[in-house]
Design a protein around this motif. Structure first.
Motif, PDB file in Angstrom:
ATOM      1  N   ALA A   1       0.826  -1.209   0.000  1.00  0.00           N
ATOM      2  CA  ALA A   1       0.000   0.000   0.000  1.00  0.00           C
ATOM      3  C   ALA A   1       0.862   1.261   0.000  1.00  0.00           C
ATOM      4  CB  ALA A   1      -0.938  -0.002   1.201  1.00  0.00           C
ATOM      5  N   ALA A   2       1.948   1.259   0.770  1.00  0.00           N
ATOM      6  CA  ALA A   2       2.811   2.431   0.833  1.00  0.00           C
ATOM      7  C   ALA A   2       3.492   2.695  -0.509  1.00  0.00           C
ATOM      8  CB  ALA A   2       3.858   2.256   1.929  1.00  0.00           C
ATOM      9  N   HIS A   3       3.806   1.651  -1.233  1.00  0.00           N
ATOM     10  CA  HIS A   3       4.423   1.782  -2.556  1.00  0.00           C
ATOM     11  C   HIS A   3       3.408   2.350  -3.548  1.00  0.00           C
ATOM     12  CE1 HIS A   3       7.218  -0.367  -5.697  1.00  0.00           C
ATOM     13  NE2 HIS A   3       7.011   0.912  -6.001  1.00  0.00           N
ATOM     14  N   ARG A   4       2.183   1.829  -3.514  1.00  0.00           N
ATOM     15  CA  ARG A   4       1.120   2.358  -4.389  1.00  0.00           C
ATOM     16  C   ARG A   4       0.922   3.847  -4.150  1.00  0.00           C
ATOM     17  NH1 ARG A   4      -2.528  -1.785  -6.303  1.00  0.00           N
ATOM     18  NH2 ARG A   4      -1.962  -3.822  -5.445  1.00  0.00           N
ATOM     19  N   ALA A   5       0.841   4.220  -2.897  1.00  0.00           N
ATOM     20  CA  ALA A   5       0.592   5.625  -2.566  1.00  0.00           C
ATOM     21  C   ALA A   5       1.745   6.515  -3.010  1.00  0.00           C
ATOM     22  CB  ALA A   5       0.347   5.772  -1.070  1.00  0.00           C
ATOM     23  N   ALA A   6       2.972   6.020  -2.879  1.00  0.00           N
ATOM     24  CA  ALA A   6       4.138   6.830  -3.221  1.00  0.00           C
ATOM     25  C   ALA A   6       4.183   7.184  -4.699  1.00  0.00           C
ATOM     26  CB  ALA A   6       5.412   6.090  -2.818  1.00  0.00           C
ATOM     27  N   LEU A   7       3.653   6.311  -5.544  1.00  0.00           N
ATOM     28  CA  LEU A   7       3.675   6.579  -6.979  1.00  0.00           C
ATOM     29  C   LEU A   7       2.884   7.832  -7.342  1.00  0.00           C
ATOM     30  CD1 LEU A   7       3.206   2.915  -8.249  1.00  0.00           C
ATOM     31  CD2 LEU A   7       5.287   4.292  -8.458  1.00  0.00           C
ATOM     32  N   ALA A   8       1.906   8.182  -6.509  1.00  0.00           N
ATOM     33  CA  ALA A   8       1.092   9.380  -6.755  1.00  0.00           C
ATOM     34  C   ALA A   8       1.397  10.508  -5.779  1.00  0.00           C
ATOM     35  CB  ALA A   8      -0.389   9.012  -6.665  1.00  0.00           C
ATOM     36  N   ASP A   9       2.383  10.325  -4.916  1.00  0.00           N
ATOM     37  CA  ASP A   9       2.692  11.289  -3.867  1.00  0.00           C
ATOM     38  C   ASP A   9       3.631  12.367  -4.418  1.00  0.00           C
ATOM     39  OD1 ASP A   9       3.615  12.653  -1.595  1.00  0.00           O
ATOM     40  OD2 ASP A   9       3.563  10.860  -0.349  1.00  0.00           O
ATOM     41  N   PRO A  10       3.233  13.633  -4.389  1.00  0.00           N
ATOM     42  CA  PRO A  10       4.088  14.688  -4.949  1.00  0.00           C
ATOM     43  C   PRO A  10       5.401  14.894  -4.199  1.00  0.00           C
ATOM     44  CG  PRO A  10       2.203  15.636  -3.799  1.00  0.00           C
ATOM     45  CD  PRO A  10       1.953  14.160  -3.887  1.00  0.00           C
ATOM     46  N   ARG A  11       5.534  14.307  -3.008  1.00  0.00           N
ATOM     47  CA  ARG A  11       6.802  14.417  -2.286  1.00  0.00           C
ATOM     48  C   ARG A  11       7.928  13.677  -3.008  1.00  0.00           C
ATOM     49  NH1 ARG A  11       5.688  12.140   3.511  1.00  0.00           N
ATOM     50  NH2 ARG A  11       4.540  10.636   2.213  1.00  0.00           N
ATOM     51  N   PHE A  12       7.563  12.703  -3.819  1.00  0.00           N
ATOM     52  CA  PHE A  12       8.569  11.945  -4.554  1.00  0.00           C
ATOM     53  C   PHE A  12       8.694  12.541  -5.948  1.00  0.00           C
ATOM     54  CE2 PHE A  12       6.873   9.111  -1.310  1.00  0.00           C
ATOM     55  CZ  PHE A  12       8.049   8.750  -0.657  1.00  0.00           C
ATOM     56  N   THR A  13       9.861  13.053  -6.252  1.00  0.00           N
ATOM     57  CA  THR A  13      10.031  13.851  -7.469  1.00  0.00           C
ATOM     58  C   THR A  13      11.055  13.280  -8.448  1.00  0.00           C
ATOM     59  OG1 THR A  13      11.705  15.235  -6.391  1.00  0.00           O
ATOM     60  CG2 THR A  13       9.397  15.955  -6.242  1.00  0.00           C
ATOM     61  N   ALA A  14      11.712  12.186  -8.084  1.00  0.00           N
ATOM     62  CA  ALA A  14      12.754  11.658  -8.965  1.00  0.00           C
ATOM     63  C   ALA A  14      12.983  10.180  -8.677  1.00  0.00           C
ATOM     64  CB  ALA A  14      14.061  12.430  -8.766  1.00  0.00           C
ATOM     65  N   THR A  15      13.622   9.507  -9.624  1.00  0.00           N
ATOM     66  CA  THR A  15      14.095   8.142  -9.419  1.00  0.00           C
ATOM     67  C   THR A  15      15.612   8.137  -9.531  1.00  0.00           C
ATOM     68  OG1 THR A  15      14.016   7.507 -11.766  1.00  0.00           O
ATOM     69  CG2 THR A  15      11.997   7.193 -10.452  1.00  0.00           C
ATOM     70  N   ALA A  16      16.226   7.094  -8.986  1.00  0.00           N
ATOM     71  CA  ALA A  16      17.679   6.941  -9.089  1.00  0.00           C
ATOM     72  C   ALA A  16      18.014   5.469  -8.963  1.00  0.00           C
ATOM     73  CB  ALA A  16      18.385   7.729  -7.993  1.00  0.00           C
ATOM     74  N   THR A  17      19.172   5.084  -9.478  1.00  0.00           N
ATOM     75  CA  THR A  17      19.635   3.715  -9.279  1.00  0.00           C
ATOM     76  C   THR A  17      20.451   3.655  -7.991  1.00  0.00           C
ATOM     77  OG1 THR A  17      21.583   4.102 -10.668  1.00  0.00           O
ATOM     78  CG2 THR A  17      19.646   3.132 -11.718  1.00  0.00           C
ATOM     79  N   THR A  18      20.305   2.548  -7.274  1.00  0.00           N
ATOM     80  CA  THR A  18      20.932   2.403  -5.966  1.00  0.00           C
ATOM     81  C   THR A  18      21.240   0.942  -5.692  1.00  0.00           C
ATOM     82  OG1 THR A  18      20.640   2.804  -3.594  1.00  0.00           O
ATOM     83  CG2 THR A  18      18.665   2.237  -4.839  1.00  0.00           C
ATOM     84  N   ARG A  19      22.284   0.707  -4.917  1.00  0.00           N
ATOM     85  CA  ARG A  19      22.576  -0.639  -4.407  1.00  0.00           C
ATOM     86  C   ARG A  19      22.112  -0.788  -2.960  1.00  0.00           C
ATOM     87  NH1 ARG A  19      26.346  -3.393  -7.708  1.00  0.00           N
ATOM     88  NH2 ARG A  19      27.517  -2.060  -9.146  1.00  0.00           N
ATOM     89  N   ALA A  20      21.464   0.223  -2.417  1.00  0.00           N
ATOM     90  CA  ALA A  20      21.206   0.281  -0.982  1.00  0.00           C
ATOM     91  C   ALA A  20      20.345  -0.864  -0.477  1.00  0.00           C
ATOM     92  CB  ALA A  20      20.556   1.618  -0.619  1.00  0.00           C
ATOM     93  N   TYR A  21      19.434  -1.364  -1.294  1.00  0.00           N
ATOM     94  CA  TYR A  21      18.505  -2.389  -0.819  1.00  0.00           C
ATOM     95  C   TYR A  21      19.009  -3.819  -1.019  1.00  0.00           C
ATOM     96  CZ  TYR A  21      15.034   1.308  -0.313  1.00  0.00           C
ATOM     97  OH  TYR A  21      14.368   2.438   0.077  1.00  0.00           O
ATOM     98  N   SER A  22      19.696  -4.053  -2.124  1.00  0.00           N
ATOM     99  CA  SER A  22      20.036  -5.446  -2.444  1.00  0.00           C
ATOM    100  C   SER A  22      21.504  -5.689  -2.715  1.00  0.00           C
ATOM    101  CB  SER A  22      19.229  -5.908  -3.663  1.00  0.00           C
ATOM    102  OG  SER A  22      19.735  -5.312  -4.849  1.00  0.00           O
ATOM    103  N   GLY A  23      22.280  -4.639  -2.906  1.00  0.00           N
ATOM    104  CA  GLY A  23      23.661  -4.814  -3.331  1.00  0.00           C
ATOM    105  C   GLY A  23      23.816  -4.773  -4.829  1.00  0.00           C
ATOM    106  N   ARG A  24      22.727  -4.966  -5.559  1.00  0.00           N
ATOM    107  CA  ARG A  24      22.703  -4.807  -7.013  1.00  0.00           C
ATOM    108  C   ARG A  24      22.043  -3.484  -7.359  1.00  0.00           C
ATOM    109  NH1 ARG A  24      23.424  -7.918 -11.362  1.00  0.00           N
ATOM    110  NH2 ARG A  24      24.115 -10.085 -11.149  1.00  0.00           N
ATOM    111  N   LEU A  25      22.432  -2.923  -8.480  1.00  0.00           N
ATOM    112  CA  LEU A  25      21.825  -1.681  -8.922  1.00  0.00           C
ATOM    113  C   LEU A  25      20.350  -1.883  -9.248  1.00  0.00           C
ATOM    114  CD1 LEU A  25      24.653  -0.308 -11.233  1.00  0.00           C
ATOM    115  CD2 LEU A  25      23.821   0.761  -9.121  1.00  0.00           C
ATOM    116  N   ALA A  26      19.519  -0.949  -8.786  1.00  0.00           N
ATOM    117  CA  ALA A  26      18.089  -1.004  -9.062  1.00  0.00           C
ATOM    118  C   ALA A  26      17.547   0.420  -9.023  1.00  0.00           C
ATOM    119  CB  ALA A  26      17.360  -1.879  -8.040  1.00  0.00           C
ATOM    120  N   ARG A  27      16.555   0.697  -9.874  1.00  0.00           N
ATOM    121  CA  ARG A  27      15.973   2.046  -9.933  1.00  0.00           C
ATOM    122  C   ARG A  27      14.740   2.122  -9.042  1.00  0.00           C
ATOM    123  NH1 ARG A  27      16.608   6.521 -12.680  1.00  0.00           N
ATOM    124  NH2 ARG A  27      18.144   5.549 -14.077  1.00  0.00           N
ATOM    125  N   ALA A  28      14.711   3.173  -8.226  1.00  0.00           N
ATOM    126  CA  ALA A  28      13.626   3.381  -7.267  1.00  0.00           C
ATOM    127  C   ALA A  28      13.320   4.857  -7.153  1.00  0.00           C
ATOM    128  CB  ALA A  28      14.018   2.834  -5.898  1.00  0.00           C
TER     129      ALA A  28
END
Length: 347
Positions: free
Chosen positions: A255-282
């Motif tokens: 539910a939090a992920h669904r809401a974030a997709l429409a939340d104006p507080r989130f303004t950009a995506t970036a690739t990161t290894r922070a969650y898994s150690g592999r690059l992923a866009r979030a």
């Protein structure tokens, strides 16, 4: 043995889809049998995420898709890669995460073991179940794996991020390619964990790999039908879409992920290894900002490390992984069939 007589077992050819839309496999929750079935039933081609499932669970999910539709569909597997474990880097990252984990009461593992996600056993499941296609992420398996699927008339799709990766996949026996541009959400399908991301856009990558003699599916940045048309114009036979299916009722998205997709507080995506150690866009949240620069390239152990924290903070969009491609602003609550229809360039 599941009765396969009612199902079309012909090898998947992405150039023959009624609607040139492929549903991206989204492991870790969003991918469900209901979503896979709905995309295929709507004229596209759904791909079920097989990663993180046990072989028995994968077999059960395949049965659930078949119970919902007689349309062909595929299954995705992560190709394993074992690196020398960097214990010092892992321990340092764990120490950085401990204060946040403490806030949510999450117990972080101290030394999670490497796992190949039961790759060989799941290959056997897919050979037995004879799904229409198998897609691979994170690499090209051995040629004998491709040959085994070819012997069962099962198509193979290898996700690539560079021309060199595409050449390896085709030489190994892949019958199609998924050209994953830098715009795509979720994990980047670089063949090597330690490799720098080429950051090639989907259009340029399609053009680069289109001459290798196999059909190409383009993935990355789809926010609407114009993006699908651009992918087809670049030379792909279909567009793979993930992010726009995240808000559908058939998806298992938090539910939090669904809401974030429409939340104006989130303004950009970036690739990161922070969650898994592999690059992923979030979507860029506090976790991405705080930990991208210190996360080590250790997969799947970092994924295992952060798992308890992500589960404990499931309702906090500033902590969980908000996988999303650059076209995320086009995501709207709608059924999977409605999303497929909206993206149909023939309408």
């Amino acid at each position: 043995m599941f009765d396969l007589s009612a199902f079309d077992l012909s090898a998947f050819d992405p150039s023959t889809l009624a609607v040139p839309i492929v549903g991206a496999p989204m492991a870790g929750g969003p991918s469900t049998p209901a979503l896979t079935a709905a995309i295929s039933a709507a004229g596209g081609f759904g791909i079920l995420a097989g990663a993180y499932l046990s072989p028995d669970a994968l077999r059960a999910e395949i049965a659930a898709v078949r119970a919902a539709t007689d349309a062909p569909f595929g299954v995705n597997l992560f190709v394993p890669e074992e690196l020398v474990f960097d214990a010092a880097a892992f321990d340092e990252y764990r120490a950085r995460l401990l204060p946040l984990a403490g806030m949510f009461g999450a117990e972080l593992p101290t030394a999670p073991a490497y796992t190949d996600d039961a790759f060989a056993a799941k290959v056997d499941v897919l050979l037995d179940e004879r799904v229409a296609a198998v897609s691979f992420t994170f690499g090209a398996p051995a040629p004998k794996v491709y040959a085994a699927f070819a012997d069962r008339d099962i198509a193979t799709v290898t996700t690539v991020t560079t021309l060199d990766e595409a050449r390896i996949a085709v030489a190994s026996g892949s019958t199609a390619l998924c050209a994953q541009g830098i715009e795509a959400g979720g994990h980047r399908s670089t063949f090597e964990i330690l490799a720098d991301d080429s950051e090639i856009g989907v259009g340029d990558l399609i053009v680069a790999v289109a001459g290798l003699g196999v059909p190409v599916i383009g993935a990355g940045g789809v926010g609407g039908v114009d993006d699908v048309r651009a992918i087809l114009a670049a030379g792909a036979v279909a567009a793979q879409v993930g992010t726009l299916f995240l808000p559908t009722p058939e998806a298992g998205t938090r539910a939090a992920h669904r809401a974030a997709l429409a939340d104006p507080r989130f303004t950009a995506t970036a690739t990161t290894r922070a969650y898994s150690g592999r690059l992923a866009r979030a979507l860029v949240n506090d976790f991405v900002r705080d930990f991208t620069d210190v996360a080590p390239p250790v997969y799947p152990q970092v994924n295992t490390l952060t798992g308890p924290l992500r589960r404990a903070a499931a309702d906090d969009p500033q902590v969980i992984n908000l996988w999303a491609g650059t076209g995320w602003r086009g995501a709207r609550p709608a059924s999977a069939a409605e999303v497929v229809a909206h993206l149909n360039p023939n309408n």
